[in-house]
Design a protein around this motif. Sequence first.
Motif, PDB file in Angstrom:
ATOM      1  N   PRO A 220      37.498  38.996  45.157  1.00 45.52           N
ATOM      2  CA  PRO A 220      36.685  39.694  44.146  1.00 45.52           C
ATOM      3  C   PRO A 220      37.458  40.759  43.378  1.00 45.52           C
ATOM      4  O   PRO A 220      37.356  40.851  42.150  1.00 45.52           O
ATOM      5  CB  PRO A 220      35.552  40.311  44.982  1.00 45.52           C
ATOM      6  CG  PRO A 220      35.442  39.422  46.181  1.00 45.52           C
ATOM      7  CD  PRO A 220      36.851  39.006  46.483  1.00 45.52           C
ATOM      8  N   ALA A 221      38.265  41.536  44.093  1.00 46.04           N
ATOM      9  CA  ALA A 221      39.054  42.578  43.427  1.00 46.04           C
ATOM     10  C   ALA A 221      40.107  41.957  42.520  1.00 46.04           C
ATOM     11  O   ALA A 221      40.355  42.443  41.407  1.00 46.04           O
ATOM     12  CB  ALA A 221      39.717  43.481  44.468  1.00 46.04           C
ATOM     13  N   GLY A 224      38.423  40.443  39.476  1.00 46.81           N
ATOM     14  CA  GLY A 224      37.842  41.516  38.667  1.00 46.81           C
ATOM     15  C   GLY A 224      38.875  42.217  37.806  1.00 46.81           C
ATOM     16  O   GLY A 224      38.555  42.761  36.743  1.00 46.81           O
TER      17      GLY A 224
END
Length: 316
Positions: A220-221, A224
């Motif tokens: 996710p990081a 993102g």
Amino acid sequence: MSAQNGGGSGKADLLLVAVTLLAGVSWIFSKEAVLLMPPLLFMALRFLLAGLVLALVGWRQLLRLSADQYQRSARVGLVFGLAMSFWIMGLHFGTHVGEGAFLTSLGVVLVPVMARLVFKEKPPASTWVALPVAAAGLALLSLRGGLHAEPGQLFFVAAACIFALYFTLNTRAANSATITGAAGQVTTRDRVPALALTTVVLFTVSLVTGTGSLILEDWPAAFGAFTPVMAGWVIASATVGTAARFFVQTYAQSLSVHSHGVVIMVLEPMWTALFAALWFGETMTAVQVGGCFLIFLSLVVNRWASVRRVLKQWLT
């Protein structure tokens, strides 16, 4: 050697020189990418995209592969995926791209040893001369700042050992072979077409590195923070540094004989060091130069029979 085989060998050599250039450029693309994103995720995306590019071109070959050919190709990809996982971690943790290229090239010296261990091929006598020279070069590179090895160096050496097995398996998959079983039965294994073999291998590498990334990295990081610049390095690495490079490499190996056709790739670390100096402004200490020189010398010694033939042709 017939004239036809000699022509095929010459063509393979030229193609492998092109591979070394593409490989050197690929080191720069990959280093730029791992400065911006998780290394294993980069490799998964890079090889997935490269596999899709080749699948669009070679889908007919893929449809014609037998189950045995898929299995052999996936086995090559599994080994290559492990090697590339260690390699990219070496690039991630390493402090010197050029040095890393010479450490990884140790895999070429180990090819005859791996062929001996796995397939009982008899290595040339030059291998036993090359190995201690390579070990001396490795020792010099470990002496900087005291007797220790950096994490990046350890990853590169581990990758080199696995690359040696990959080179051996890839050459055998790209060529037909006759196998005699324990009961005396004879089985002929058809060669896997270069494009299909490369495609399956790339998808398998993506699966291996993607699995490692899913376990060890924060997706996710990473997604993102994904930027157009990161996408650009992934695309460049996938098309130029992966799809084009490994297709040409596999095709060239299909024109060569046994496990020794890959050793012309001794040029790769030289191109990489040159590109790293031009792109990143890297320099080497005298100890680093000495260590890299010994490793390069071991590559030349390992290929001495071919080098001697070339020199003889030039001088006569």
